[in-house]
Design an enzyme around this catalytic site. Structure first.
Site, PDB file in Angstrom:
ATOM      1  N   LYS A  58       0.843  -1.209   0.000  1.00 17.78           N
ATOM      2  CA  LYS A  58       0.000   0.000   0.000  1.00 17.78           C
ATOM      3  C   LYS A  58       0.874   1.253   0.000  1.00 17.78           C
ATOM      4  CE  LYS A  58      -3.872  -2.324   2.212  1.00 17.78           C
ATOM      5  NZ  LYS A  58      -4.438  -2.847   3.454  1.00 17.78           N
ATOM      6  N   GLN A 102      -4.674  -1.443   9.584  1.00 12.53           N
ATOM      7  CA  GLN A 102      -4.596  -2.791   9.019  1.00 12.53           C
ATOM      8  C   GLN A 102      -5.167  -3.825   9.993  1.00 12.53           C
ATOM      9  OE1 GLN A 102      -3.574  -3.401   5.882  1.00 12.53           O
ATOM     10  NE2 GLN A 102      -3.834  -5.612   6.068  1.00 12.53           N
ATOM     11  N   ASP A 125     -11.353   2.667   4.248  1.00  7.75           N
ATOM     12  CA  ASP A 125     -11.761   1.249   4.213  1.00  7.75           C
ATOM     13  C   ASP A 125     -13.279   1.121   4.107  1.00  7.75           C
ATOM     14  OD1 ASP A 125      -9.857  -0.815   4.268  1.00  7.75           O
ATOM     15  OD2 ASP A 125      -9.347  -0.409   6.369  1.00  7.75           O
TER      16      ASP A 125
HETATM   17  N1  GUN Z   1      -6.718  -6.817   6.188  1.00  9.78           N
HETATM   18  C1  GUN Z   1      -7.006  -7.565   5.089  1.00  9.78           C
HETATM   19  N2  GUN Z   1      -7.722  -6.845   4.211  1.00  9.78           N
HETATM   20  C2  GUN Z   1      -7.910  -5.625   4.750  1.00  9.78           C
HETATM   21  C3  GUN Z   1      -8.561  -4.448   4.308  1.00  9.78           C
HETATM   22  O1  GUN Z   1      -9.149  -4.370   3.236  1.00  9.78           O
HETATM   23  N3  GUN Z   1      -8.484  -3.387   5.152  1.00  9.78           N
HETATM   24  C4  GUN Z   1      -7.861  -3.445   6.338  1.00  9.78           C
HETATM   25  N4  GUN Z   1      -7.866  -2.357   7.107  1.00  9.78           N
HETATM   26  N5  GUN Z   1      -7.234  -4.522   6.789  1.00  9.78           N
HETATM   27  C5  GUN Z   1      -7.263  -5.604   5.988  1.00  9.78           C
END
Ligand code: GUN
Length: 295
Positions: A58, A102, A125
């Site tokens: 990311k 995350q 998100d």
């Molecule tokens: N962990 C796995 N996929 C995601 C996601 O789309 N967002 C977040 N915040 N954590 C994750």
């Protein structure tokens, strides 16, 4: 059973590359227009290896798109109060337009409380109850990235008008299944959500023009669950051991899906779309915070 024809494979990697190129151009134009740079903060607590890989990816893609990336790597024993205090600071930081914590968080932390602490306008998100409520009532929302990516791939194949199509979503998670169902409802699809307690799942799936599978079970959907001509979106990412080797497979038995009109492969289907949609959400958040529009 016929194998999937090359033309039926939905290339998410290529689509995501195009989306990222568009986002980069939009970032440049927004910088000129506003004198400001869109910024995304990503918070990782602990050292889960898979999460660390996602966060690294990311960070790199945010920078590559011309945005600011703020990466916070906190120790596994970070307290709830410390994490809440960081979110409070990011909520009012004018350089930060999007915040992502995350998941999964270490077990001693209250995930729901952490997500609800994020300013909904920066919740890229789309997990905050305010954004879930906005999505389900047709108000402008930030929408979870994976379902947004799935909808883009569906429209790319089927055209922008999905009205009247029967969509079946397998899985009822807050992250994929529920928002996916809401997005498809907003497109005027007839939507059925099936899950692990559903009694006649194969029969319901056979009625689907659109089948979105987010069950987290490798090879769950067999060829005879798929209606000839259906479009199948496989959200599953499962690591399995086969012939002494480890590989990634989806929730659909891909080799049995030759009669689908189109299907996403795993890997290379939905997965690459997720980060592109995260950056797209960050642009949306930036534009709303600065009352600007993308040309
Ligand atoms: N962990 C796995 N996929 C995601 C996601 O789309 N967002 C977040 N915040 N954590 C994750």
């Amino acid at each position: 059973m016929d194998r999937v024809a090359v033309g039926a494979i939905i290339d998410g990697k290529q689509f995501a590359a195009g989306l990222l190129a568009d986002i980069k151009l939009e970032v440049e134009s927004l910088k000129e227009k506003t004198g400001k740079t869109p910024g995304l903060a990503v918070v990782l607590v602990g050292a889960d290896p898979a999460s660390a890989v996602y966060v690294g990816s990311k960070h790199r893609q945010t920078i590559a798109a011309g945005m600011q990336s703020f990466k916070y790597e906190l120790p596994a024993d970070t307290s709830q109060d410390e994490l809440m205090a960081l979110i409070d600071r990011l909520n009012v930081d004018p350089e930060v337009h999007g915040i992502l914590v995350q998941l999964p968080l270490p077990a001693h932390l209250d995930t729901h409380a952490v997500i609800q602490e994020i300013n909904p306008d920066k919740d890229v998100d789309g997990f905050h109850v305010s954004n879930a409520g906005r999505l389900s009532t047709g108000q402008p929302a930030l929408v979870p990235c994976t379902p947004v990516g799935c909808l883009m791939l569906l429209k790319d194949r089927l055209g922008s008008d999905l009205s009247g199509l029967h969509a079946v979503v397998i899985g009822k998670s807050n992250i994929v299944g529920k928002p996916m169902a809401q997005l498809l409802l907003a497109e005027n699809c007839t939507v059925t959500v099936v899950h692990s307690r559903t009694k006649n799942t194969p029969e319901l799936c056979r009625a689907a023009d659109i089948l979105v599978v987010a069950a987290g079970r490798p090879g769950l959907v067999r060829g005879d669950w798929i209606k000839p001509g259906a479009v199948v979106i496989d959200v599953g990412i499962n690591r399995i051991e086969a012939d002494g080797k480890s590989r990634i497979v989806g929730d659909v038995a891909f080799d049995e899906a030759g009669h689908a009109a189109a299907i996403t492969p795993v890997p290379g289907g939905v997965g690459p779309m997720t980060i592109a949609c995260l950056l797209s959400n960050t642009l949306t958040a930036f534009c709303r915070q600065h009352s600007v529009t993308i040309d």
